[in-house]
Design a protein around this motif. Structure first.
Motif, PDB file in Angstrom:
ATOM      1  N   VAL A   3       0.844  -1.183   0.103  1.00 50.89           N
ATOM      2  CA  VAL A   3       0.140  -0.102  -0.072  1.00 50.89           C
ATOM      3  C   VAL A   3       0.930   1.253  -0.103  1.00 50.89           C
ATOM      4  CG1 VAL A   3      -1.979   1.314   1.340  1.00 50.89           C
ATOM      5  CG2 VAL A   3      -1.733  -1.165   1.429  1.00 50.89           C
ATOM      6  N   GLU A   4       0.618   2.169  -0.913  1.00 54.34           N
ATOM      7  CA  GLU A   4       1.035   3.524  -0.905  1.00 54.34           C
ATOM      8  C   GLU A   4       0.263   4.432  -0.519  1.00 54.34           C
ATOM      9  OE1 GLU A   4       3.159   4.147  -4.972  1.00 54.34           O
ATOM     10  OE2 GLU A   4       4.539   2.576  -4.392  1.00 54.34           O
ATOM     11  N   VAL A   5       0.521   5.553   0.305  1.00 50.13           N
ATOM     12  CA  VAL A   5      -0.125   6.480   0.618  1.00 50.13           C
ATOM     13  C   VAL A   5       0.414   7.747  -0.024  1.00 50.13           C
ATOM     14  CG1 VAL A   5      -1.019   7.891   2.392  1.00 50.13           C
ATOM     15  CG2 VAL A   5      -1.066   5.413   2.597  1.00 50.13           C
ATOM     16  N   HIS A   6      -0.480   8.458  -0.640  1.00 48.12           N
ATOM     17  CA  HIS A   6       0.174   9.959  -1.008  1.00 48.12           C
ATOM     18  C   HIS A   6      -0.550  10.832  -0.748  1.00 48.12           C
ATOM     19  CE1 HIS A   6       1.795   7.074  -4.358  1.00 48.12           C
ATOM     20  NE2 HIS A   6       2.732   7.819  -4.626  1.00 48.12           N
ATOM     21  N   GLU A   7      -0.084  12.194  -0.883  1.00 52.62           N
ATOM     22  CA  GLU A   7      -0.955  13.334  -0.590  1.00 52.62           C
ATOM     23  C   GLU A   7      -1.196  13.867  -2.132  1.00 52.62           C
ATOM     24  OE1 GLU A   7      -2.627  16.879  -0.646  1.00 52.62           O
ATOM     25  OE2 GLU A   7      -0.605  17.079  -1.394  1.00 52.62           O
ATOM     26  N   GLN A   8      -2.492  14.185  -2.160  1.00 50.72           N
ATOM     27  CA  GLN A   8      -2.947  14.218  -3.489  1.00 50.72           C
ATOM     28  C   GLN A   8      -2.452  15.497  -4.524  1.00 50.72           C
ATOM     29  OE1 GLN A   8      -3.555  11.006  -4.276  1.00 50.72           O
ATOM     30  NE2 GLN A   8      -4.800  12.112  -6.009  1.00 50.72           N
ATOM     31  N   ALA A   9      -2.518  16.521  -3.597  1.00 51.69           N
ATOM     32  CA  ALA A   9      -2.099  17.886  -4.367  1.00 51.69           C
ATOM     33  C   ALA A   9      -0.518  17.978  -4.800  1.00 51.69           C
ATOM     34  CB  ALA A   9      -2.233  19.181  -3.367  1.00 51.69           C
ATOM     35  N   SER A  10       0.102  17.396  -4.015  1.00 54.35           N
ATOM     36  CA  SER A  10       1.748  17.204  -4.379  1.00 54.35           C
ATOM     37  C   SER A  10       1.957  16.191  -4.959  1.00 54.35           C
ATOM     38  CB  SER A  10       2.528  17.516  -3.038  1.00 54.35           C
ATOM     39  OG  SER A  10       2.414  16.446  -2.101  1.00 54.35           O
ATOM     40  N   GLN A  11       1.125  15.006  -4.886  1.00 56.17           N
ATOM     41  CA  GLN A  11       1.536  13.469  -5.324  1.00 56.17           C
ATOM     42  C   GLN A  11       2.784  12.977  -4.703  1.00 56.17           C
ATOM     43  OE1 GLN A  11      -0.213  11.473  -7.695  1.00 56.17           O
ATOM     44  NE2 GLN A  11      -1.640  13.047  -6.969  1.00 56.17           N
ATOM     45  N   ARG A  12       2.970  13.600  -3.338  1.00 60.49           N
ATOM     46  CA  ARG A  12       4.309  13.336  -2.706  1.00 60.49           C
ATOM     47  C   ARG A  12       3.773  11.729  -1.997  1.00 60.49           C
ATOM     48  NH1 ARG A  12       8.150  17.141   0.661  1.00 60.49           N
ATOM     49  NH2 ARG A  12       8.892  17.171  -1.327  1.00 60.49           N
ATOM     50  N   LEU A  13       4.750  10.773  -2.025  1.00 62.62           N
ATOM     51  CA  LEU A  13       4.548   9.534  -1.436  1.00 62.62           C
ATOM     52  C   LEU A  13       5.070   9.764   0.035  1.00 62.62           C
ATOM     53  CD1 LEU A  13       4.080   6.419  -1.576  1.00 62.62           C
ATOM     54  CD2 LEU A  13       6.791   6.397  -1.881  1.00 62.62           C
ATOM     55  N   THR A  14       3.806   9.562   1.020  1.00 62.51           N
ATOM     56  CA  THR A  14       3.894   9.826   2.467  1.00 62.51           C
ATOM     57  C   THR A  14       4.111   8.588   3.174  1.00 62.51           C
ATOM     58  OG1 THR A  14       1.545   9.703   2.858  1.00 62.51           O
ATOM     59  CG2 THR A  14       2.280  11.654   2.413  1.00 62.51           C
ATOM     60  N   SER A  15       3.723   7.493   2.806  1.00 62.57           N
ATOM     61  CA  SER A  15       4.253   6.344   3.517  1.00 62.57           C
ATOM     62  C   SER A  15       4.071   5.021   2.546  1.00 62.57           C
ATOM     63  CB  SER A  15       3.054   6.028   4.716  1.00 62.57           C
ATOM     64  OG  SER A  15       1.742   5.520   4.261  1.00 62.57           O
ATOM     65  N   VAL A  16       4.585   3.912   2.959  1.00 64.24           N
ATOM     66  CA  VAL A  16       4.451   2.709   2.308  1.00 64.24           C
ATOM     67  C   VAL A  16       4.241   1.612   3.524  1.00 64.24           C
ATOM     68  CG1 VAL A  16       5.697   1.015   0.741  1.00 64.24           C
ATOM     69  CG2 VAL A  16       6.158   3.380   0.424  1.00 64.24           C
ATOM     70  N   SER A  17       3.353   0.802   3.210  1.00 63.09           N
ATOM     71  CA  SER A  17       3.223  -0.304   4.062  1.00 63.09           C
ATOM     72  C   SER A  17       2.890  -1.494   3.435  1.00 63.09           C
ATOM     73  CB  SER A  17       1.702  -0.116   4.800  1.00 63.09           C
ATOM     74  OG  SER A  17       1.769   1.002   5.471  1.00 63.09           O
ATOM     75  N   THR A  18       3.279  -2.746   4.059  1.00 61.57           N
ATOM     76  CA  THR A  18       2.923  -4.080   3.709  1.00 61.57           C
ATOM     77  C   THR A  18       1.991  -4.580   4.761  1.00 61.57           C
ATOM     78  OG1 THR A  18       5.337  -4.233   2.819  1.00 61.57           O
ATOM     79  CG2 THR A  18       3.876  -6.451   3.271  1.00 61.57           C
ATOM     80  N   VAL A  19       0.936  -5.328   4.075  1.00 64.14           N
ATOM     81  CA  VAL A  19      -0.127  -5.754   5.005  1.00 64.14           C
ATOM     82  C   VAL A  19      -0.303  -7.147   4.871  1.00 64.14           C
ATOM     83  CG1 VAL A  19      -2.664  -5.523   5.701  1.00 64.14           C
ATOM     84  CG2 VAL A  19      -1.287  -3.559   5.030  1.00 64.14           C
ATOM     85  N   THR A  20      -0.397  -8.109   5.678  1.00 62.55           N
ATOM     86  CA  THR A  20      -0.752  -9.271   5.418  1.00 62.55           C
ATOM     87  C   THR A  20      -2.135  -9.796   6.167  1.00 62.55           C
ATOM     88  OG1 THR A  20       1.505  -9.880   5.574  1.00 62.55           O
ATOM     89  CG2 THR A  20       0.209 -11.866   6.274  1.00 62.55           C
ATOM     90  N   LEU A  21      -2.917 -10.522   5.529  1.00 56.40           N
ATOM     91  CA  LEU A  21      -4.161 -10.690   5.883  1.00 56.40           C
ATOM     92  C   LEU A  21      -4.329 -12.198   5.813  1.00 56.40           C
ATOM     93  CD1 LEU A  21      -4.663  -8.181   3.439  1.00 56.40           C
ATOM     94  CD2 LEU A  21      -6.341  -7.885   5.255  1.00 56.40           C
ATOM     95  N   MET A  22      -5.480 -12.768   6.897  1.00 59.04           N
ATOM     96  CA  MET A  22      -5.562 -14.034   6.962  1.00 59.04           C
ATOM     97  C   MET A  22      -6.983 -14.333   6.641  1.00 59.04           C
ATOM     98  SD  MET A  22      -5.624 -16.538  10.518  1.00 59.04           S
ATOM     99  CE  MET A  22      -6.719 -15.432  11.218  1.00 59.04           C
ATOM    100  N   ILE A  23      -7.402 -15.413   5.841  1.00 56.71           N
ATOM    101  CA  ILE A  23      -8.498 -15.735   5.417  1.00 56.71           C
ATOM    102  C   ILE A  23      -9.286 -16.618   6.379  1.00 56.71           C
ATOM    103  CG2 ILE A  23     -10.253 -16.456   3.430  1.00 56.71           C
ATOM    104  CD1 ILE A  23      -8.128 -14.054   2.683  1.00 56.71           C
ATOM    105  N   THR A  24     -10.440 -16.241   7.033  1.00 60.96           N
ATOM    106  CA  THR A  24     -10.695 -17.101   7.982  1.00 60.96           C
ATOM    107  C   THR A  24     -12.510 -16.863   7.954  1.00 60.96           C
ATOM    108  OG1 THR A  24     -10.956 -17.164  10.739  1.00 60.96           O
ATOM    109  CG2 THR A  24     -11.134 -15.068   9.631  1.00 60.96           C
ATOM    110  N   LYS A  25     -13.141 -18.025   8.581  1.00 63.09           N
ATOM    111  CA  LYS A  25     -14.396 -18.329   8.567  1.00 63.09           C
ATOM    112  C   LYS A  25     -15.323 -16.859   9.265  1.00 63.09           C
ATOM    113  CE  LYS A  25     -16.984 -22.083   9.221  1.00 63.09           C
ATOM    114  NZ  LYS A  25     -17.179 -23.330   9.598  1.00 63.09           N
ATOM    115  N   ARG A  26     -16.085 -16.506   8.925  1.00 64.95           N
ATOM    116  CA  ARG A  26     -16.774 -15.399   9.380  1.00 64.95           C
ATOM    117  C   ARG A  26     -17.396 -15.829  10.704  1.00 64.95           C
ATOM    118  NH1 ARG A  26     -20.017 -10.563   6.648  1.00 64.95           N
ATOM    119  NH2 ARG A  26     -20.936  -9.707   8.561  1.00 64.95           N
ATOM    120  N   ALA A  27     -17.406 -15.040  11.682  1.00 68.00           N
ATOM    121  CA  ALA A  27     -18.148 -15.385  13.048  1.00 68.00           C
ATOM    122  C   ALA A  27     -19.638 -14.960  12.940  1.00 68.00           C
ATOM    123  CB  ALA A  27     -17.319 -14.730  14.229  1.00 68.00           C
ATOM    124  N   ASN A  28     -20.507 -15.816  13.184  1.00 65.01           N
ATOM    125  CA  ASN A  28     -21.951 -15.457  13.132  1.00 65.01           C
ATOM    126  C   ASN A  28     -22.341 -14.572  14.314  1.00 65.01           C
ATOM    127  OD1 ASN A  28     -22.484 -16.874  11.044  1.00 65.01           O
ATOM    128  ND2 ASN A  28     -22.977 -18.864  12.119  1.00 65.01           N
TER     129      ASN A  28
END
Length: 125
Positions: free
Chosen positions: A100-125
């Motif tokens: 994930v890259e986050v930019h400030e729109q007016a300047s188009q400056r890159l403000t942060s970079v992230s790596t996100v790991t997600l687990m697929i799991t059964k939905r709780a009722n």
């Protein structure tokens, strides 16, 4: 009210190949020194990655939930609009990893970079 509504985060696109969200910089996103709190970058990253990962699932049966986020803050922001763009690096059946890259729109400056790991799991009722 959920967190996205509270902070004013808008979803622009959420597919299995890309998720894009944005939020205007307001006082409620800033830390006491007048710049966007670093946690906002992480919230944007995990939200965008989660939206993208869940776009390919039957969310009545299973959901993708964050298990790890690593964020590098690159540039401070005090005004404008932040846009997060998430793309999958790996989309497995049990784990997904998104960049994930986050930019400030007016300047188009890159403000942060992230790596996100997600687990697929059964939905709780």
């Amino acid at each position: 009210m959920n967190l996205l509504e509270l902070l004013g985060i808008k979803t622009l696109r959420a597919t299995t190949t890309e998720a894009v969200i944005e939020v205007p910089v307001t006082a409620k996103l800033k830390q006491p020194f007048g710049i966007v709190h670093g946690g906002i970058n992480t919230i944007l990253a995990e939200t965008a990655a989660s939206l993208g990962a869940n776009a390919g699932l039957d969310t009545t049966q299973q959901v993708a939930v964050g298990v790890n986020v690593e964020t590098h803050h690159l540039y401070t922001v005090a005004q404008g609009t932040l846009r997060a763009n998430a793309k999958p690096l790996h989309a497995g059946k049990r784990l997904q990893t998104w960049q994930v890259e986050v930019h400030e729109q007016a300047s188009q400056r890159l403000t942060s970079v992230s790596t996100v790991t997600l687990m697929i799991t059964k939905r709780a009722n």
